[in-house]
Design a protein around this motif. Structure first.
Motif, PDB file in Angstrom:
ATOM      1  N   GLU A   1      -4.926  19.336   1.146  1.00 20.50           N
ATOM      2  CA  GLU A   1      -4.008  18.291   0.668  1.00 20.50           C
ATOM      3  C   GLU A   1      -4.685  16.927   0.744  1.00 20.50           C
ATOM      4  OE1 GLU A   1       0.298  20.193   2.059  1.00 20.50           O
ATOM      5  OE2 GLU A   1      -0.550  18.513   3.178  1.00 20.50           O
TER       6      GLU A   1
ATOM      7  N   LEU B   1      -3.893   3.387  -1.768  1.00 18.19           N
ATOM      8  CA  LEU B   1      -3.271   4.511  -1.058  1.00 18.19           C
ATOM      9  C   LEU B   1      -4.056   4.778   0.219  1.00 18.19           C
ATOM     10  CD1 LEU B   1      -1.504   7.146  -0.893  1.00 18.19           C
ATOM     11  CD2 LEU B   1      -3.252   8.259  -2.286  1.00 18.19           C
TER      12      LEU B   1
ATOM     13  N   VAL C   1       0.858  -1.180   0.000  1.00 17.03           N
ATOM     14  CA  VAL C   1       0.000   0.000   0.000  1.00 17.03           C
ATOM     15  C   VAL C   1       0.895   1.231   0.000  1.00 17.03           C
ATOM     16  CG1 VAL C   1      -0.150   0.045   2.549  1.00 17.03           C
ATOM     17  CG2 VAL C   1      -1.979   1.065   1.199  1.00 17.03           C
ATOM     18  N   GLU C   2       0.397   2.290  -0.581  1.00 15.01           N
ATOM     19  CA  GLU C   2       1.117   3.553  -0.481  1.00 15.01           C
ATOM     20  C   GLU C   2       0.499   4.381   0.627  1.00 15.01           C
ATOM     21  OE1 GLU C   2       3.018   5.402  -4.043  1.00 15.01           O
ATOM     22  OE2 GLU C   2       1.324   4.382  -4.991  1.00 15.01           O
ATOM     23  N   TYR C   3       1.279   5.320   1.106  1.00 20.32           N
ATOM     24  CA  TYR C   3       0.907   6.061   2.305  1.00 20.32           C
ATOM     25  C   TYR C   3       1.238   7.529   2.092  1.00 20.32           C
ATOM     26  CZ  TYR C   3       1.481   7.699   7.149  1.00 20.32           C
ATOM     27  OH  TYR C   3       1.405   8.398   8.321  1.00 20.32           O
ATOM     28  N   ALA C   4       0.335   8.389   2.520  1.00 19.24           N
ATOM     29  CA  ALA C   4       0.632   9.829   2.479  1.00 19.24           C
ATOM     30  C   ALA C   4       0.102  10.479   3.741  1.00 19.24           C
ATOM     31  CB  ALA C   4       0.001  10.469   1.247  1.00 19.24           C
ATOM     32  N   ARG C   5       0.827  11.490   4.180  1.00 19.14           N
ATOM     33  CA  ARG C   5       0.479  12.137   5.437  1.00 19.14           C
ATOM     34  C   ARG C   5       0.298  13.635   5.223  1.00 19.14           C
ATOM     35  NH1 ARG C   5       4.166   9.779   9.371  1.00 19.14           N
ATOM     36  NH2 ARG C   5       5.741  11.255   8.727  1.00 19.14           N
ATOM     37  N   PRO C   6      -0.882  14.035   4.773  1.00 19.27           N
ATOM     38  CA  PRO C   6      -1.128  15.457   4.534  1.00 19.27           C
ATOM     39  C   PRO C   6      -1.240  16.236   5.842  1.00 19.27           C
ATOM     40  CG  PRO C   6      -3.161  14.224   4.303  1.00 19.27           C
ATOM     41  CD  PRO C   6      -2.070  13.214   4.504  1.00 19.27           C
TER      42      PRO C   6
ATOM     43  N   ASN D   1      -4.115  11.832  10.590  1.00 18.13           N
ATOM     44  CA  ASN D   1      -3.746  12.084  11.979  1.00 18.13           C
ATOM     45  C   ASN D   1      -2.942  13.358  12.233  1.00 18.13           C
ATOM     46  OD1 ASN D   1      -4.523   9.797  14.019  1.00 18.13           O
ATOM     47  ND2 ASN D   1      -4.169   8.819  12.051  1.00 18.13           N
ATOM     48  N   ARG D   2      -2.343  13.926  11.178  1.00 16.72           N
ATOM     49  CA  ARG D   2      -1.546  15.140  11.449  1.00 16.72           C
ATOM     50  C   ARG D   2      -2.209  16.393  10.890  1.00 16.72           C
ATOM     51  NH1 ARG D   2       4.396  12.887  12.323  1.00 16.72           N
ATOM     52  NH2 ARG D   2       3.712  10.844  13.020  1.00 16.72           N
TER      53      ARG D   2
ATOM     54  N   ASP E   1      -3.351   9.358   5.619  1.00 17.16           N
ATOM     55  CA  ASP E   1      -3.381   9.422   7.082  1.00 17.16           C
ATOM     56  C   ASP E   1      -3.839  10.820   7.525  1.00 17.16           C
ATOM     57  OD1 ASP E   1      -2.926   9.281   9.780  1.00 17.16           O
ATOM     58  OD2 ASP E   1      -0.809   8.723   9.637  1.00 17.16           O
TER      59      ASP E   1
ATOM     60  N   LEU F   1      -7.348   7.307   6.450  1.00 16.13           N
ATOM     61  CA  LEU F   1      -6.989   6.514   7.628  1.00 16.13           C
ATOM     62  C   LEU F   1      -7.142   7.416   8.853  1.00 16.13           C
ATOM     63  CD1 LEU F   1      -5.749   4.064   9.105  1.00 16.13           C
ATOM     64  CD2 LEU F   1      -3.486   4.898   8.432  1.00 16.13           C
TER      65      LEU F   1
ATOM     66  N   LEU G   1      -5.275  14.320  -2.302  1.00 23.64           N
ATOM     67  CA  LEU G   1      -4.731  12.958  -2.300  1.00 23.64           C
ATOM     68  C   LEU G   1      -5.842  11.924  -2.471  1.00 23.64           C
ATOM     69  CD1 LEU G   1      -2.146  13.489   0.549  1.00 23.64           C
ATOM     70  CD2 LEU G   1      -1.572  12.565  -1.721  1.00 23.64           C
TER      71      LEU G   1
END
Ligand SMILES: Cc1cc2nc3c(=O)[nH]c(=O)nc-3n(C[C@H](O)[C@H](O)[C@H](O)COP(=O)(O)OP(=O)(O)OC[C@H]3O[C@@H](n4cnc5c(N)ncnc54)[C@H](O)[C@@H]3O)c2cc1C
Ligand code: FES
Ligand code: FES
Lengths: 161, 273
Positions: B16, B49, B6-11, B54-55, B52, B30, B20
Motif C-alpha cells: 500500500e 501527500l 497536505v494530504e495524509y495516508a496511513r498504509p 508508522n503503522r 505515514d 513520513l 501511495l
C-alpha cells in the motif's frame, strides 16, 4: 488502500480523557493539545525540535509534540504536564522541583517534568550523568540545570517519581 | 508553525505504501518525522501527500538472517537499536552510536530508515553503513533491489531511493571473528551534531574508514591499521570539507585524520590487537 485525506476525525486519550475531533492533516500535535484541547501547559519554545518545551508522553514514551502531526496520534494515549498531578495532588517529582527551586520562569518546566518522570520510570536510580543525559533534550535558559538535577536526584534517592 | 496544506495516508503494508508513494508526483514517506516535519515547517519541503510509515508492521523489528546478519526494518527506532540484544551481540557499534544521537525524545522517534534516507552529511548512521558493509533494500511498485552503501548515498539529501520508492530494510553483517568496529566524533556540545564523524572497521590489520560531515556522502578510505598509514590515507583522500561557523575546512581536514586514527584505535582495542 487507504485514501489520502486532508482532514480526519481522530480519537486521542489525553490525561485519561478521550477527545474526538476533526483535525487538518497539517496540524501539529502540540497545536492540537494547546489550541483544540486547551491544555496550555505544553509549551512551544523553538518549534524546531531542539528545546523540548513541547515534550509529552505518547504511549509511554517522551516525544517532542512539535514534530508529530496530530493526525498521527489517532488512537494514542498521551500524558501532558496537567496529567501528572492527577486529582490535584502534586507528584513527588513536582514537589521536589518546588523544594529545590528547579524552576525560575517555568517555561521549560512542563517538558522537563515529563522527561524526568520518563527517566525515573526507566531507571529509578540514575547517576548524575544519567540524569543529565536524561534531560538533554530539554533546554532551560534560566536555572543552569543544577537545581533541576538536584530535584531529580532527591526523588531518585527518596524513591518513587 | 502552520504547515502548508497536505494530504495524509496511513498504509498498513509495504505494498500500500509504495502504491501511495507512486500515486503522486510529490508524495513523501513520513518515518520518525524528526527531520521531515521540521523541513515542512520552514517549507523547504512541501509535499502534497505524506505517507505515514508508522503503522506498517513489516517495517518494524530486528531479526537475524540465516548467515547471522542483522536485518533492521526501516522503521526501527534508535531507541530500539540501543535496547536490542541482537544488535549488542552481532554489531554493538550500532547501538553505541545510536545512543549518542541528539536526545531521548529524538531517539524515541527517529528511525534507521529516516536517518539513511535523509542522508544529511552530519547524520550518524551513513558512515556506519559504509564500514560495516551494510546493504539497503529498496522497493518500488514493480521490483525490489538491494544496494551497497556506495550505491545508496548519492549526494546531500540524495539517495538511491527515487520518488515512488521506499527503503524497506537494512542488512548489516554480523562481526566476523577478529573483526571489530570503532567510532570517533567531535560534536557541537555533548551528543550534538557532528563536526566530523568517523566510523572504522578493522580486520586482519586492515582498516576500512568512513568519514562523515566532510562531503555530500561518507568518504571511504582503506589503510593498514596503524597511525601513520591511517593518517596518510586520510590526507591522500584530498578532502574538501565545508567551512562554517563551527570549523574551518582546514580544521575539519585535521579532525578527519585525528578521528580516523581514534576510531581505528578503538576498533583495535576491541580486537585486543
Ligand atoms: C534536535 C535534533 C537533533 C538531531 N541531531 C542529529 C544528529 O546529531 N545525528 C543524526 O544522525 N541525526 C540527528 N537528527 C535527525 C534525526 O536523527 C532524524 O531522526 C533523522 O535524520 C531522520 O529520521 P526520521 O525517522 O525522523 O525520518 P523523517 O524525518 O520522517 O524522514 C526523513 C526523510 O527520509 C525519508 N524517508 C524516511 N523513511 C523512509 C523510507 N523508509 N523510505 C523512503 N524514504 C524515507 C522521508 O521522506 C524524509 O524525506 C536530529 C534531529 C533533531 C530534531
Ligand atoms: S517547541 Fe518542540 S522542541 Fe522546541
Ligand atoms: S526555568 Fe526558565 S527556561 Fe527553565
Amino acid at each position: 488502500m487507504p485514501e489520502p485525506v486532508s482532514e480526519q476525525t481522530i480519537s486521542v486519550e489525553i490525561n485519561g480523557e478521550t477527545y474526538e475531533q476533526e483535525v487538518e492533516a497539517r496540524k501539529l500535535l502540540v497545536h492540537f493539545i494547546r489550541d483544540v484541547v486547551d491544555l496550555t501547559g505544553t509549551h512551544v519554545g523553538c518549534d524546531t525540535g531542539n528545546c523540548g518545551a513541547c515534550t509529552v508522553l505518547m504511549d509511554g514514551k517522551t516525544i517532542k509534540s512539535c514534530m508529530l502531526l496530530a493526525i498521527q496520534a489517532d488512537g494514542a494515549t498521551i500524558t501532558t504536564v496537567e496529567g501528572l498531578a492527577a486529582g490535584g495532588e502534586l507528584t513527588p517529582l513536582q514537589r521536589a522541583f518546588s523544594a529545590s527551586h528547579a524552576l525560575q520562569c517555568g517555561y521549560c518546566t512542563p517538558g522537563m517534568l515529563l522527561s524526568a518522570a520518563y527517566l525515573l520510570e526507566q531507571n529509578p536510580h540514575p547517576s548524575e550523568e544519567e540524569i543529565r543525559r536524561g534531560i538533554q533534550g530539554n533546554i532551560c535558559r534560566c536555572t543552569g540545570y543544577v537545581n533541576i538535577v538536584e530535584a531529580i536526584k532527591s526523588v531518585a534517592e527518596g524513591g518513587g517519581a | 508553525m502552520l504547515l502548508r496544506e497536505v494530504e495524509y495516508a496511513r498504509p498498513e503494508t509495504i505494498d500500500e505504501a509504495v502504491r501511495l508513494l507512486s500515486s503522486r508526483e510529490d508524495a513523501r514517506a513520513l518515518a520518525g518525522g524528526q527531520s521531515l516535519v521540521n523541513v515542512m515547517k520552514i517549507r523547504v519541503a512541501a509535499p502534497e501527500l505524506v505517507v505515514d510509515l508508522n503503522r506498517i508492521e513489516e517495517l518494524r523489528g530486528i531479526s537475524a538472517a540465516a548467515d547471522g546478519s542483522l536485518v533492521l526494518g526501516a522503521m526501527v527506532t534508535y531507541d530500539e537499536l540501543i535496547r536490542s540484544d541482537a544488535v549488542r551481540a552481532a554489531r554493538p557499534i550500532l547501538g553505541e552510536v545510536a545512543l549518542t544521537i541528539a536526545d531521548v525524545q529524538v531517539r524515541n522517534r527517529g528511525t534507521v530508515g529516516g536517518n539513511l534516507c535523509v542522508n544529511d552529511p552530519t547524520n550518524h548512521l551513513p558512515p556506519l553503513m559504509a564500514t560495516t558493509g551494510a546493504t539497503m533494500t529498496i522497493r518500488s511498485l514493480e521490483a525490489e533491489r538491494t544496494v551497497s552503501s556506495d550505491e545508496f548515498f548519492l549526494g546531500v539529501y540524495l539517495t538511491a531511493v527515487t520518488p515512488g520508492e521506499m527503503l524497506t530494510r537494512v542488512t548489516v553483517p554480523a562481526l566476523a571473528p577478529g573483526e571489530s568496529d570503532g567510532w570517533a566524533s567531535v560534536t557541537l556540545g555533548k551528543d550534538g551534531t557532528g563536526i566530523v564523524n568517523v566510523a572504522a572497521t578493522v580486520a586482519a590489520g586492515q582498516a576500512r574508514i568512513a568519514i562523515g560531515c566532510v562531503s555530500a556522502v561518507p568518504v571511504v578510505v582503506e589503510a593498514e591499521a596503524d597511525e601513520v598509514s591511517v593518517r596518510k590515507a586520510v590526507a591522500d583522500a584530498d578532502l574538501d570539507p565545508p567551512s562554517d561557523v563551527h570549523a574551518s575546512a582546514d580544521f575539519r581536514r585535521h579532525l578527519a585524520q585525528v578521528l580516523a586514527w581514534r576510531a581505528v584505535g578503538q576498533a583495535l582495542e576491541r580486537t585486543g590487537a
